[in-house]
Design a protein around this motif. Structure first.
Motif, PDB file in Angstrom:
ATOM      1  N   ASP A   8       0.836  -1.205   0.000  1.00  0.00           N
ATOM      2  CA  ASP A   8       0.000   0.000   0.000  1.00  0.00           C
ATOM      3  C   ASP A   8       0.871   1.255   0.000  1.00  0.00           C
ATOM      4  OD1 ASP A   8      -2.294  -1.566   0.095  1.00  0.00           O
ATOM      5  OD2 ASP A   8      -2.625  -1.261   2.256  1.00  0.00           O
ATOM      6  N   ALA A   9       1.926   1.244   0.805  1.00  0.00           N
ATOM      7  CA  ALA A   9       2.816   2.402   0.889  1.00  0.00           C
ATOM      8  C   ALA A   9       3.540   2.646  -0.431  1.00  0.00           C
ATOM      9  CB  ALA A   9       3.823   2.209   2.022  1.00  0.00           C
ATOM     10  N   VAL A  10       3.998   1.589  -1.082  1.00  0.00           N
ATOM     11  CA  VAL A  10       4.680   1.754  -2.376  1.00  0.00           C
ATOM     12  C   VAL A  10       3.706   2.315  -3.406  1.00  0.00           C
ATOM     13  CG1 VAL A  10       5.899   0.591  -4.271  1.00  0.00           C
ATOM     14  CG2 VAL A  10       6.367  -0.063  -1.898  1.00  0.00           C
ATOM     15  N   ARG A  11       2.501   1.774  -3.436  1.00  0.00           N
ATOM     16  CA  ARG A  11       1.498   2.292  -4.380  1.00  0.00           C
ATOM     17  C   ARG A  11       1.215   3.773  -4.110  1.00  0.00           C
ATOM     18  NH1 ARG A  11      -0.600  -2.896  -3.621  1.00  0.00           N
ATOM     19  NH2 ARG A  11      -1.963  -2.187  -1.937  1.00  0.00           N
ATOM     20  N   ALA A  12       1.128   4.155  -2.840  1.00  0.00           N
ATOM     21  CA  ALA A  12       0.862   5.562  -2.497  1.00  0.00           C
ATOM     22  C   ALA A  12       2.015   6.460  -2.922  1.00  0.00           C
ATOM     23  CB  ALA A  12       0.606   5.693  -0.993  1.00  0.00           C
ATOM     24  N   VAL A  13       3.250   6.011  -2.702  1.00  0.00           N
ATOM     25  CA  VAL A  13       4.416   6.798  -3.127  1.00  0.00           C
ATOM     26  C   VAL A  13       4.418   6.945  -4.645  1.00  0.00           C
ATOM     27  CG1 VAL A  13       6.940   6.798  -3.307  1.00  0.00           C
ATOM     28  CG2 VAL A  13       5.845   6.307  -1.114  1.00  0.00           C
ATOM     29  N   GLN A  14       4.171   5.853  -5.343  1.00  0.00           N
ATOM     30  CA  GLN A  14       4.157   5.933  -6.799  1.00  0.00           C
ATOM     31  C   GLN A  14       3.042   6.843  -7.296  1.00  0.00           C
ATOM     32  OE1 GLN A  14       4.305   1.803  -8.296  1.00  0.00           O
ATOM     33  NE2 GLN A  14       6.446   2.226  -8.817  1.00  0.00           N
ATOM     34  N   ALA A  15       1.879   6.798  -6.666  1.00  0.00           N
ATOM     35  CA  ALA A  15       0.762   7.644  -7.089  1.00  0.00           C
ATOM     36  C   ALA A  15       1.051   9.118  -6.824  1.00  0.00           C
ATOM     37  CB  ALA A  15      -0.518   7.224  -6.360  1.00  0.00           C
ATOM     38  N   THR A  16       1.757   9.400  -5.745  1.00  0.00           N
ATOM     39  CA  THR A  16       2.026  10.780  -5.349  1.00  0.00           C
ATOM     40  C   THR A  16       3.254  11.358  -6.049  1.00  0.00           C
ATOM     41  OG1 THR A  16       1.093  10.299  -3.181  1.00  0.00           O
ATOM     42  CG2 THR A  16       2.427  12.293  -3.373  1.00  0.00           C
ATOM     43  N   LEU A  17       4.323  10.574  -6.113  1.00  0.00           N
ATOM     44  CA  LEU A  17       5.602  11.090  -6.609  1.00  0.00           C
ATOM     45  C   LEU A  17       6.004  10.552  -7.981  1.00  0.00           C
ATOM     46  CD1 LEU A  17       7.680  10.836  -3.304  1.00  0.00           C
ATOM     47  CD2 LEU A  17       6.559  12.849  -4.273  1.00  0.00           C
ATOM     48  N   GLY A  18       5.209   9.662  -8.551  1.00  0.00           N
ATOM     49  CA  GLY A  18       5.593   9.014  -9.800  1.00  0.00           C
ATOM     50  C   GLY A  18       5.469   9.885 -11.036  1.00  0.00           C
ATOM     51  N   LEU A  19       5.994  11.070 -10.973  1.00  0.00           N
ATOM     52  CA  LEU A  19       5.981  12.000 -12.101  1.00  0.00           C
ATOM     53  C   LEU A  19       7.273  11.853 -12.899  1.00  0.00           C
ATOM     54  CD1 LEU A  19       4.736  15.048 -10.015  1.00  0.00           C
ATOM     55  CD2 LEU A  19       3.364  13.565 -11.486  1.00  0.00           C
ATOM     56  N   PRO A  20       7.241  12.125 -14.199  1.00  0.00           N
ATOM     57  CA  PRO A  20       8.446  11.922 -15.022  1.00  0.00           C
ATOM     58  C   PRO A  20       9.732  12.535 -14.467  1.00  0.00           C
ATOM     59  CG  PRO A  20       6.568  12.303 -16.435  1.00  0.00           C
ATOM     60  CD  PRO A  20       6.086  12.529 -15.020  1.00  0.00           C
ATOM     61  N   PRO A  21       9.751  13.789 -13.975  1.00  0.00           N
ATOM     62  CA  PRO A  21      11.026  14.308 -13.460  1.00  0.00           C
ATOM     63  C   PRO A  21      11.507  13.577 -12.208  1.00  0.00           C
ATOM     64  CG  PRO A  21       9.382  16.093 -13.623  1.00  0.00           C
ATOM     65  CD  PRO A  21       8.699  14.811 -13.985  1.00  0.00           C
ATOM     66  N   VAL A  22      10.566  13.132 -11.375  1.00  0.00           N
ATOM     67  CA  VAL A  22      10.934  12.408 -10.160  1.00  0.00           C
ATOM     68  C   VAL A  22      11.460  11.024 -10.534  1.00  0.00           C
ATOM     69  CG1 VAL A  22      10.096  11.467  -7.960  1.00  0.00           C
ATOM     70  CG2 VAL A  22       9.273  13.700  -8.772  1.00  0.00           C
ATOM     71  N   ILE A  23      10.804  10.376 -11.467  1.00  0.00           N
ATOM     72  CA  ILE A  23      11.260   9.056 -11.920  1.00  0.00           C
ATOM     73  C   ILE A  23      12.644   9.161 -12.544  1.00  0.00           C
ATOM     74  CG2 ILE A  23      10.812   7.177 -13.557  1.00  0.00           C
ATOM     75  CD1 ILE A  23       7.772   7.805 -13.085  1.00  0.00           C
ATOM     76  N   LYS A  24      12.884  10.202 -13.308  1.00  0.00           N
ATOM     77  CA  LYS A  24      14.203  10.413 -13.918  1.00  0.00           C
ATOM     78  C   LYS A  24      15.273  10.586 -12.834  1.00  0.00           C
ATOM     79  CE  LYS A  24      16.595  13.177 -17.370  1.00  0.00           C
ATOM     80  NZ  LYS A  24      16.474  14.226 -18.381  1.00  0.00           N
ATOM     81  N   ALA A  25      14.977  11.398 -11.820  1.00  0.00           N
ATOM     82  CA  ALA A  25      15.921  11.594 -10.716  1.00  0.00           C
ATOM     83  C   ALA A  25      16.128  10.290  -9.945  1.00  0.00           C
ATOM     84  CB  ALA A  25      15.419  12.690  -9.787  1.00  0.00           C
ATOM     85  N   ALA A  26      15.056   9.543  -9.716  1.00  0.00           N
ATOM     86  CA  ALA A  26      15.155   8.268  -8.995  1.00  0.00           C
ATOM     87  C   ALA A  26      16.024   7.281  -9.769  1.00  0.00           C
ATOM     88  CB  ALA A  26      13.762   7.687  -8.754  1.00  0.00           C
ATOM     89  N   ASN A  27      15.883   7.247 -11.080  1.00  0.00           N
ATOM     90  CA  ASN A  27      16.728   6.371 -11.891  1.00  0.00           C
ATOM     91  C   ASN A  27      18.188   6.798 -11.843  1.00  0.00           C
ATOM     92  OD1 ASN A  27      15.416   4.070 -13.203  1.00  0.00           O
ATOM     93  ND2 ASN A  27      14.011   5.609 -14.000  1.00  0.00           N
ATOM     94  N   ALA A  28      18.446   8.100 -11.798  1.00  0.00           N
ATOM     95  CA  ALA A  28      19.825   8.587 -11.680  1.00  0.00           C
ATOM     96  C   ALA A  28      20.425   8.158 -10.334  1.00  0.00           C
ATOM     97  CB  ALA A  28      19.873  10.103 -11.833  1.00  0.00           C
ATOM     98  N   LEU A  29      19.646   8.287  -9.261  1.00  0.00           N
ATOM     99  CA  LEU A  29      20.122   7.830  -7.953  1.00  0.00           C
ATOM    100  C   LEU A  29      20.364   6.331  -7.955  1.00  0.00           C
ATOM    101  CD1 LEU A  29      17.869   9.895  -5.516  1.00  0.00           C
ATOM    102  CD2 LEU A  29      20.353  10.042  -5.754  1.00  0.00           C
ATOM    103  N   SER A  30      19.481   5.600  -8.605  1.00  0.00           N
ATOM    104  CA  SER A  30      19.626   4.153  -8.689  1.00  0.00           C
ATOM    105  C   SER A  30      20.932   3.779  -9.381  1.00  0.00           C
ATOM    106  CB  SER A  30      18.433   3.550  -9.437  1.00  0.00           C
ATOM    107  OG  SER A  30      18.518   2.154  -9.464  1.00  0.00           O
ATOM    108  N   LEU A  31      21.216   4.443 -10.487  1.00  0.00           N
ATOM    109  CA  LEU A  31      22.459   4.176 -11.219  1.00  0.00           C
ATOM    110  C   LEU A  31      23.671   4.518 -10.358  1.00  0.00           C
ATOM    111  CD1 LEU A  31      23.837   3.347 -13.858  1.00  0.00           C
ATOM    112  CD2 LEU A  31      23.596   5.715 -14.624  1.00  0.00           C
ATOM    113  N   PHE A  32      23.632   5.671  -9.692  1.00  0.00           N
ATOM    114  CA  PHE A  32      24.739   6.092  -8.838  1.00  0.00           C
ATOM    115  C   PHE A  32      24.992   5.077  -7.719  1.00  0.00           C
ATOM    116  CE2 PHE A  32      26.550   8.294  -5.194  1.00  0.00           C
ATOM    117  CZ  PHE A  32      27.607   8.980  -5.777  1.00  0.00           C
ATOM    118  N   GLY A  33      23.921   4.550  -7.142  1.00  0.00           N
ATOM    119  CA  GLY A  33      24.047   3.630  -6.014  1.00  0.00           C
ATOM    120  C   GLY A  33      24.240   2.178  -6.386  1.00  0.00           C
TER     121      GLY A  33
END
Length: 172
Positions: free
Chosen positions: A12-37
């Motif tokens: 439920d929490a993951v779905r809520a985060v994705q619904a709230t923050l799952g915007l293209p610029p946020v997803i792009k930043a999250a993917n950059a952090l993922s690559l860095f880490g």
């Protein structure tokens, strides 16, 4: 619906985060952090740069970098022991590829927290409040971890970051 209440709340929490923050610029930043880490590579590289440019504290930088590697390795070992699968289905959209199907604990969270604590100790800066939350949230935005995965990974990284320190007289 998942039969485990904790896992259901996690989903439920993951779905809520994705619904709230799952915007293209946020997803792009999250993917950059993922690559860095990924495999703690960005943190390991930063630690080596610190050791190269901050000669008076080279030993401390190298030890802090080793703590990042220890946190990453420990999280992988625990992940294999626990065997918890990554979020799948349950209305969660995986927005990144992963090298493993295992989820608990998050290695990204462990290495990031260890880096924040250990590098913060070297620099005298409070890095954890700035570095840790974005990485933890990014793993939820990408749908590759549950909240308990990132919290456990962060706790593991913090434990390694604060308890592992070289003896003052070692190597002198």
């Amino acid at each position: 619906m998942d039969s485990c209440p904790r896992r259901s709340r996690d989903a439920d929490a993951v779905r809520a985060v994705q619904a709230t923050l799952g915007l293209p610029p946020v997803i792009k930043a999250a993917n950059a952090l993922s690559l860095f880490g990924e495999h703690a590579a960005g943190w390991l590289a930063l630690g080596m740069v610190g050791a190269a440019v901050d000669r008076p504290r080279r030993r401390e930088w190298l030890w802090a970098t080793a703590q990042v590697a220890m946190a990453h390795g420990a999280s992988i070992a625990v992940k294999r022991l626990v065997g918890r699968p990554r979020p799948a289905g349950e209305g969660i959209r995986p927005l990144a590829t992963t090298h493993s199907t295992l989820s608990f604990p998050s290695a990204h969270a462990a290495s990031t927290t260890a880096a924040a604590v250990a590098f913060g100790r070297v620099t005298g800066q409070a890095l954890a409040p700035v570095l840790v939350p974005p990485m933890l949230i990014s793993r939820l935005v990408l749908g590759v971890h549950y909240p308990t995965d990132v919290l456990a990974g962060s706790a593991l990284g913090a434990l390694i970051g604060v308890t592992s320190a070289p003896r003052k007289d070692a190597g002198r």
